[in-house]
Enzyme design. Sequence first.
Site, mmCIF file in Angstrom:
data_model
loop_
_atom_site.group_PDB
_atom_site.id
_atom_site.type_symbol
_atom_site.label_atom_id
_atom_site.label_comp_id
_atom_site.label_asym_id
_atom_site.label_seq_id
_atom_site.Cartn_x
_atom_site.Cartn_y
_atom_site.Cartn_z
ATOM 1 N N LYS A 56 -3.172 -4.956 1.890
ATOM 2 C CA LYS A 56 -2.520 -5.682 0.794
ATOM 3 C C LYS A 56 -3.477 -6.711 0.196
ATOM 4 C CE LYS A 56 2.114 -4.944 2.609
ATOM 5 N NZ LYS A 56 3.209 -5.383 3.476
ATOM 6 N N GLN A 100 5.293 -10.696 6.248
ATOM 7 C CA GLN A 100 5.230 -9.361 6.852
ATOM 8 C C GLN A 100 6.246 -9.233 7.985
ATOM 9 O OE1 GLN A 100 3.372 -6.829 5.684
ATOM 10 N NE2 GLN A 100 3.947 -5.391 7.302
ATOM 11 N N ASP A 123 9.102 -8.943 -2.349
ATOM 12 C CA ASP A 123 9.598 -7.960 -1.385
ATOM 13 C C ASP A 123 11.053 -7.585 -1.679
ATOM 14 O OD1 ASP A 123 8.191 -6.760 0.610
ATOM 15 O OD2 ASP A 123 8.507 -8.330 2.097
HETATM 16 N N1 GUN Z 1 6.874 -4.226 7.114
HETATM 17 C C1 GUN Z 1 6.832 -2.902 6.815
HETATM 18 N N2 GUN Z 1 7.045 -2.704 5.496
HETATM 19 C C2 GUN Z 1 7.221 -3.929 4.948
HETATM 20 C C3 GUN Z 1 7.471 -4.380 3.611
HETATM 21 O O1 GUN Z 1 7.593 -3.611 2.657
HETATM 22 N N3 GUN Z 1 7.592 -5.725 3.475
HETATM 23 C C4 GUN Z 1 7.488 -6.581 4.518
HETATM 24 N N4 GUN Z 1 7.625 -7.878 4.286
HETATM 25 N N5 GUN Z 1 7.254 -6.197 5.757
HETATM 26 C C5 GUN Z 1 7.118 -4.878 5.965
#
Ligand code: GUN
Length: 298
Positions: A56, A100, A123
Amino acid sequence: MTAKNNIIDGKAFAASLREQVGMLVPAFLEKTGRAPGLAVVLVGDDPASQVYVGSKIKMTRALGMESFEHRLPADTAQEDLNVLVEKLNADDAVDGILVQLPLPDHLDQQEVIDLIDPDKDVDGLTPTSTGRLALGIEGLVPCTPLGSLKLLKDHLGDLSGKDAVVIGRSILVGKPMAQLLLGENCTVTLAHSRTQNLPDVVRRADIVVAAVGRAEMVKGDWLKDGAVVIDVGINRLDPEPGKERGRLVGDVAFAEAAHASAITPVPGGVGPMTIACLLRNTLVAAHRRAGLPDPEGI
Ligand code: GUN
């Protein structure tokens, strides 16, 4: 037809979406004097999360956006995490906040998510974003379902009237996916671990979205001829003899899906779309926060 020749190439679609987002960054910079900014918060050292967060950050920077990286130790106190999120809320250079998941067990995930400013909720997980999605009004939508929907619309065009079955009711994927499909006028069934006679439920579907996290659970004979299959699962099998790591597979038995009209592979299907949509959401959030119209075409 074989399953090989009707693959939905999420990797290529994601690359093109990232390119489109990247092309819109200079105009934002010119209008506002700053680049869109994404803050990523990682607590602890879960290996998969480390990999996701690393990608990311790298891709955010590759598009000329600002990346703010916050790596906290596994034993971080709830209060300290909350204070960080409040600080990011107040920071004007930050347009998007991503915490995350999953968080270490001692932390209350919902408490942290509830603190995120909905305007920075790239998100799409806050109660406000969830409510906006349910109401069908403008907001920010979770990245994996948004990416899945983009792939479906690219392949099928209008989804109106299609029978869609979503398997899995997580807040990250299943629930928002069902809402998005409903918003496209699909007839939506949200199936889960207590659903009775799941194979028959799935056999009705024109569109199947599998998001359960169980390797190859959806068998070929659950899929009707011509179904379009979005496989959100990423599962690692046990290593074969002599191999260090097992293969990555989805929630759908890919080799049995030759009669599907199209299917996303694992890896290279939905996965790359998640990050591309995160970057898209960050650009959109930046525009809205700056009082600019939404960027077009993404
Ligand atoms: N963990 C796995 N996929 C995601 C996501 O799309 N967002 C977040 N915040 N954590 C994740």
